[in-house]
Motif scaffolding. Structure first.
Motif, short mmCIF file in Angstrom:
data_model
loop_
_atom_site.label_atom_id
_atom_site.label_comp_id
_atom_site.label_asym_id
_atom_site.label_seq_id
_atom_site.Cartn_x
_atom_site.Cartn_y
_atom_site.Cartn_z
N MET A 1 -102.54 -11.84 -24.59
CA MET A 1 -102.05 -13.05 -23.94
C MET A 1 -102.41 -12.99 -22.46
N ILE A 2 -103.01 -14.06 -21.97
CA ILE A 2 -103.49 -14.09 -20.58
C ILE A 2 -103.03 -15.38 -19.94
N ARG A 3 -102.28 -15.24 -18.80
CA ARG A 3 -101.92 -16.39 -17.99
C ARG A 3 -102.62 -16.24 -16.64
N LEU A 4 -103.14 -17.33 -16.10
CA LEU A 4 -104.10 -17.19 -14.99
C LEU A 4 -103.93 -18.28 -13.94
N CYS A 5 -103.94 -17.92 -12.65
CA CYS A 5 -103.97 -18.83 -11.47
C CYS A 5 -104.66 -18.12 -10.31
N VAL A 6 -105.24 -18.87 -9.26
CA VAL A 6 -105.95 -18.22 -8.10
C VAL A 6 -105.82 -18.98 -6.79
N LEU A 7 -106.10 -18.24 -5.62
CA LEU A 7 -106.06 -18.92 -4.29
C LEU A 7 -107.10 -18.34 -3.33
N LEU A 8 -107.77 -19.19 -2.56
CA LEU A 8 -108.83 -18.72 -1.62
C LEU A 8 -108.76 -19.48 -0.30
N VAL A 9 -109.06 -18.74 0.85
CA VAL A 9 -109.02 -19.38 2.18
C VAL A 9 -110.25 -19.01 2.98
N CYS A 10 -110.81 -19.91 3.76
CA CYS A 10 -111.93 -19.64 4.68
C CYS A 10 -111.72 -20.41 5.96
N LEU A 11 -112.15 -19.79 7.09
CA LEU A 11 -112.06 -20.52 8.36
C LEU A 11 -113.40 -21.10 8.71
N ILE A 84 -112.19 -3.74 -18.90
CA ILE A 84 -111.69 -4.98 -19.52
C ILE A 84 -112.06 -6.11 -18.57
N ASN A 85 -112.77 -7.11 -19.06
CA ASN A 85 -113.18 -8.24 -18.23
C ASN A 85 -112.27 -9.43 -18.49
N ILE A 86 -111.74 -10.00 -17.42
CA ILE A 86 -110.87 -11.16 -17.49
C ILE A 86 -111.60 -12.35 -16.90
N ASP A 87 -111.82 -13.40 -17.67
CA ASP A 87 -112.35 -14.66 -17.13
C ASP A 87 -111.20 -15.44 -16.52
N LEU A 88 -111.31 -15.73 -15.23
CA LEU A 88 -110.22 -16.39 -14.51
C LEU A 88 -110.19 -17.88 -14.83
N ARG A 89 -108.96 -18.37 -15.00
CA ARG A 89 -108.79 -19.81 -15.14
C ARG A 89 -108.74 -20.44 -13.75
N SER A 90 -108.78 -21.78 -13.71
CA SER A 90 -108.79 -22.50 -12.45
C SER A 90 -107.56 -22.12 -11.62
N PRO A 91 -107.74 -21.90 -10.30
CA PRO A 91 -106.60 -21.47 -9.48
C PRO A 91 -105.70 -22.64 -9.09
N ARG A 92 -104.50 -22.27 -8.62
CA ARG A 92 -103.61 -23.26 -8.01
C ARG A 92 -103.93 -23.24 -6.51
N VAL A 93 -104.38 -24.40 -5.99
CA VAL A 93 -104.88 -24.48 -4.62
C VAL A 93 -103.91 -25.26 -3.76
N GLY A 115 -106.06 -20.04 -2.76
CA GLY A 115 -106.23 -20.14 -4.21
C GLY A 115 -105.48 -19.02 -4.88
N LEU A 116 -104.54 -19.34 -5.75
CA LEU A 116 -103.71 -18.33 -6.41
C LEU A 116 -104.12 -18.23 -7.87
N TYR A 117 -104.58 -17.03 -8.27
CA TYR A 117 -104.93 -16.74 -9.67
C TYR A 117 -103.84 -15.82 -10.24
N THR A 118 -103.39 -16.08 -11.47
CA THR A 118 -102.44 -15.18 -12.14
C THR A 118 -102.85 -15.03 -13.59
N PHE A 119 -102.57 -13.85 -14.14
CA PHE A 119 -102.75 -13.65 -15.57
C PHE A 119 -101.86 -12.50 -16.01
N GLU A 120 -101.56 -12.44 -17.32
CA GLU A 120 -100.79 -11.36 -17.90
C GLU A 120 -101.68 -10.53 -18.79
N ILE A 121 -101.39 -9.20 -18.83
CA ILE A 121 -102.15 -8.32 -19.70
C ILE A 121 -101.29 -7.13 -20.06
N GLU A 122 -101.43 -6.68 -21.30
CA GLU A 122 -100.70 -5.50 -21.77
C GLU A 122 -101.64 -4.31 -21.70
N LEU A 123 -101.15 -3.22 -21.05
CA LEU A 123 -101.96 -2.02 -20.88
C LEU A 123 -101.16 -0.81 -21.32
#
Length: 918
Positions: A1-11, A84-93, A115-123
């Motif tokens: 199960m994977i839950r995903l969000c992301v965030l990015l900033v540039c000046l 383990i490779n995780i494909d990120l879903r669209s971030p919350r911007v 841009g905020l990315y989130t996901f869940e993973i069991e390890l």
């Protein structure tokens, strides 16, 4: 199960192609662990990644947004296992609201998105750390403190240590947005602290930001691509700070005094450099004194000029010593003063108040611009208040100075007849302030800022002189005309000295300075000879020394009176003359005699030019000419300053008493053609007639002739020379040419073709008219026999020379090449018995093999098998197969073939059969 969000900033924005996140300015990774049902040795982690980008520019979108490349996060665990490779879903911007002083205005181009990315993973719980990593290119190319920032991407990672796995640890995290902008040259203090959900102890340190990704856009997911997939495992490289200016602890520069409180995470300092700077801060998480995790924030700080939202400003102030102090001056006693309000930002200013403190009272006005009428001359202080008592306001100090009019005056101190600097003196009085500034304009393009300067004029004339004088901000100007017509200080006359030979007319002029057309001139040569022009011509008709007097008077009456004694000297005239003495027929020097004089006085120097390029300075020289002809002789004589020249032309055509000729007397072998000519140093010209008697009944005319003798005999030569002036000479050369007989060398030999086996040669002498013979063989051996026999010791072409001598001593020679060819006489046996009895054991080419080359021999059996071959005639066949010396051949008949060339390349072949007897 994977839950995903992301965030990015540039000046600050800079354009890049779409695969580049232009430009990443920061990022961080952290996680939370959740409990799981009993019996499962694993944990569920929620991973958070915040990325920051510049939203004011036109850089790339966040990874996994619509139209952007899909971002990936890689998780490394057990050593050697693939990630383990995780494909990120669209971030919350979201756009970040930047904290700042409400009274300070940041530049419009400061804009940050998260841009905020989130996901869940069991390890599973393991004894090694998990590394969760994200890599991306590139940073802002304008980052100031690292090398090649446009080629340096970023690596963001977090580590889940074994102890963190076992204890369900939730990592520490930063609680506030990273500080995006600082004001240039202003102190700051800002918290970059964090929190820990488990209550662990936190310690803050700087770290060097990490690099990751590359500029490979053709294969973006390659290890050096802009979005590596998978992201690379540790260890990770760091950016390179520019040494001597920046470091990990001073990322804003060593003058910024950048500090980080290790307990609270508060950063402070005062930036001194304008630009963009990469900064790294790490939170170290301790539990019971044991380090269980580290969490990094890599971010970009922008140092920019900041502007207050309200700033008071008086536009028509004369000076401003500080930002909020303005000084105004009112000159000429004007008490009414206007104030032009250009305060910033007018839209933020709700109230304006002007105040001045005069004689214990406070005068106030509330208009935007103000005008005050002050009591009189003096200094008055006041203030301009914007939003007095408000949140964002500003106050400026005002100082007004009212001055009386300035009464400017000056005078000059100088001797008007002296060509010297003029002293200028300022006479201006205080008003009541003392004068502080002076500017003199002297009317000739020059100026001075001294109070009492002196000035030297280079030319005469009337000059408008002005003085601008005043206090610091008030001044006035006054002018007057001064006349500069001094008398000349030095009387200079052209010529300054004049010496002439005989009566002469002389032009006089003067160049005395200062002077000009306005000056009066008086030349006085005698009591009756006076002239009033600047230039004058005067005629001296007697011998002697003469004075000249000159008077110059300026327009203002200044006068120079100069008596130039003995300025002109008139010498007696000098006459040049000379005599030439020589015998016109004798080949001898001419003699010259000077006859020059000046009223009986001889000259003191002479220069003779003999007309042939030669000169002399003797008074009575002699000269020898190397050739005949018309000669132009000139004499230049000098007596003191006087000079005279005389010329004469003479005809110089002497005849030598005897002439040497070429060739010299000699004996010749056989008929000869000879070139006759005189060889004396004296050169005859075409004007001479030259006649040769050649002794064989032949005569010829000309200086150079050619004549052939064909008969044996002895010949006398005579030569006569006739000059154009009638002079003549004749020379007789007895027994000068002797023609003797000429021998002829010739020989033959036998045999016609000698060879190496028969190298003896008989020579046959065919020479004529000779009495002696000398044979030379290869320039070494000699023989004087009439017909010698010679044995040659070598093959090849041999050189033979015969030298024959006539009874008169004349010689002739003949050289021939005689060929001694090498000879090969070879044969092969028809049978041999290779039984090692020492008799006929070998088969090989035998005979005379001198010079043999390119030898080949081969032997075959009757079935066509090669049993022997050789390229060396000295290596025989010993009867063994393939010449391996291991197996004997059978008694039988074998075929052979032999080929070779002699020393001159002629080919030979032998083929047949050989019987092998056992």
């Amino acid at each position: 199960m994977i839950r995903l969000c992301v965030l990015l900033v540039c000046l600050f924005s800079c354009s890049f192609f779409s695969l580049k996140a232009a430009h990443i300015i920061g990022g961080e990774l952290y996680y939370d662990a959740e409990t799981i049902e009993t019996g499962r040795n694993s944990r569920i982690y929620t991973v958070f990644m915040r990325i920051y980008r510049d939203c004011a520019g036109e850089g790339a979108d966040f990874d996994s947004e619509s139209g952007a490349p899909t971002g990936t996060i890689s998780i490394y665990g057990l050593a050697g296992e693939p990630p383990i490779n995780i494909d990120l879903r669209s971030p919350r911007v979201r756009q970040i609201r930047l904290d700042s002083n409400p009274c300070v205005q940041l530049p419009d181009y400061i804009c940050v998105e998260e841009g905020l990315y989130t996901f869940e993973i069991e390890l599973p719980v393991i004894d090694e750390s998990y590394i969760i990593v994200y890599q991306r290119c590139c940073r802002n190319v304008t980052v100031s403190n690292i090398r090649q920032p446009g080629q340096a991407g970023a690596t963001y990672f977090t580590e889940i240590t074994p102890i963190a796995q076992r204890t369900y640890n939730r990592s520490a995290r930063f609680t506030r947005f990273p500080l995006a902008a600082l004001c240039l040259d202003e102190n700051f203090s800002f918290s970059q602290g964090g929190e820990d959900p488990d209550g662990d102890s936190l310690v803050y340190e700087f770290f060097t930001p990490l690099i990751g990704g590359g500029r490979n856009v053709d294969d973006a997911e390659a290890p050096d691509g802009v979005t590596p997939n998978p992201d690379l495992p540790p260890p990770y490289g760091s950016v390179e700070f520019i040494e001597s200016i920046y470091s990990v602890d001073q990322p804003l520069g060593y003058l910024s005094d950048f500090n980080l409180d290790a307990r609270t995470g508060r950063i402070s300092g005062r930036p001194r450099l304008w630009g963009q700077f990469a900064v790294g801060i790490v939170i170290k998480e301790y539990r019971d004194g044991e380090l269980i995790g580290q969490f990094r924030r890599d971010f970009q700080i922008n140092v920019v000029p900041c502007f207050a939202s309200v700033v008071t400003h008086v536009e028509n102030a004369d000076s401003s010593f500080r930002q909020n102090e303005f000084f105004l001056w009112s000159c000429n006693g004007e008490t009414n003063v206007f104030f032009d309000n250009q305060s910033f930002n007018r839209i933020s200013i709700d109230e304006t108040r002007w105040e001045f403190y005069i004689n214990g009272d406070t005068l106030r006005q509330s208009e935007w611009d103000a005008e005050f009428n002050f009591p009189g001359v003096g200094v008055y202080e006041g203030a301009l208040l914007a939003n007095p008592g408000g949140t964002c306001g500003d106050t400026a100090r005002l100082v007004v100075t009212v001055e009386d009019p300035i009464d400017a005056s000056f005078t000059t101190i100088s001797d008007s007849c002296l060509a010297a600097p003029i002293q200028f003196e300022d006479l201006t009085l205080p008003n009541p302030f003392p004068m502080e500034q002076w500017t003199w304009y002297f009317g000739d393009g020059n100026s001075s800022s001294l109070q009492n300067p002196e000035h030297l004029y280079r030319t005469i004339g009337d000059y408008e002189v002005s003085l601008r004088v005043g206090t610091r901000y008030c001044d006035t100007i006054t002018s007057k005309t001064i006349s500069y017509f001094p008398a000349p200080t030095i009387t200079s006359i052209i010529p300054d000295t004049a010496i002439f030979c005989g009566p002469s007319t002389t032009d006089f002029s003067y160049v005395s300075l200062p002077s000009g057309d306005a000056y009066e001139t008086q030349w006085i040569f005698s009591e009756v000879d006076t002239f009033s022009t600047r230039q004058v011509t005067y005629n001296y008709d007697s011998i002697g020394m003469f004075d000249v007097r000159l008077q110059i008077t300026s327009p203002t009456g200044c006068q120079t009176d100069s008596l130039l004694r003995d300025l002109v000297t008139i010498l007696p005239p000098l006459e040049a003359d000379f005599a030439v003495m020589y015998d016109s027929c004798a080949l001898d020097s001419i003699r010259l005699q000077d006859l020059s004089q000046a009223e009986g006085v001889p000259p003191t120097s002479w220069l003779w030019n003999f007309g042939d390029g030669n000169l002399s300075s003797f008074p009575n020289p002699s000269h020898f000419y190397q050739s005949a002809g018309q000669k132009n002789i000139s004499l230049t004589v000098r007596l003191g300053q006087c000079e005279a020249t005389a010329e004469q032309n003479i005809s110089y055509f002497p005849v030598p008493d005897s002439l040497n000729i070429s060739p010299q007397a000699a004996v010749y072998c056989g008929a000869q053609t000879l070139l006759f000519q005189p060889t004396n140093p004296f050169n005859l010209t075409d004007d001479y007639t030259v006649v040769w008697d050649l002794g064989d009944g032949t005569t010829a005319n000309g200086e150079v002739i050619e004549h052939g003798y064909t008969e044996i005999g002895v010949y006398d030569i005579s030569l006569s020379v006739n000059a154009p002036n009638g002079c003549q000479s004749s020379t007789f050369y007895e027994n000068w040419v002797q023609i003797d007989g000429e021998p002829i060398a010739d020989f033959d030999y036998t045999p016609d073709v000698p060879n190496f086996l028969n190298p003896e040669v008989q020579f046959i002498n065919l020479s004529s008219d000779a009495v002696a013979y000398n044979w030379l063989f290869n320039e070494e051996e000699t023989n004087t026999a009439f017909e010698p026999i010679h044995t040659f010791s070598d093959t090849g072409f041999q050189e033979v020379t015969l030298i024959v001598t006539h009874e008169s001593g004349c010689q002739d020679s003949l050289t021939q090449l005689i060929d001694i060819p090498p000879i090969i006489q070879a044969y092969l046996a028809t049978a041999f018995s290779p039984n090692d009895d020492g008799v006929n054991d070998l088969f090989q080419l035998q005979g005379i093999l001198l010079g043999i080359q390119n030898f080949q021999m081969s032997v075959w059996d009757r079935w066509g098998n090669l049993v022997f071959e050789s390229t060396n005639p000295t290596i025989p066949w010993d009867g063994k197969t393939a010449n391996l010396r291991q197996e004997n051949t059978h008694a039988a008949t074998y075929a052979y073939y032999v080929s070779y060339q002699d020393a001159r390349g002629n080919p030979f072949e032998h083929s047949g059969s050989i019987l092998v007897v056992r």
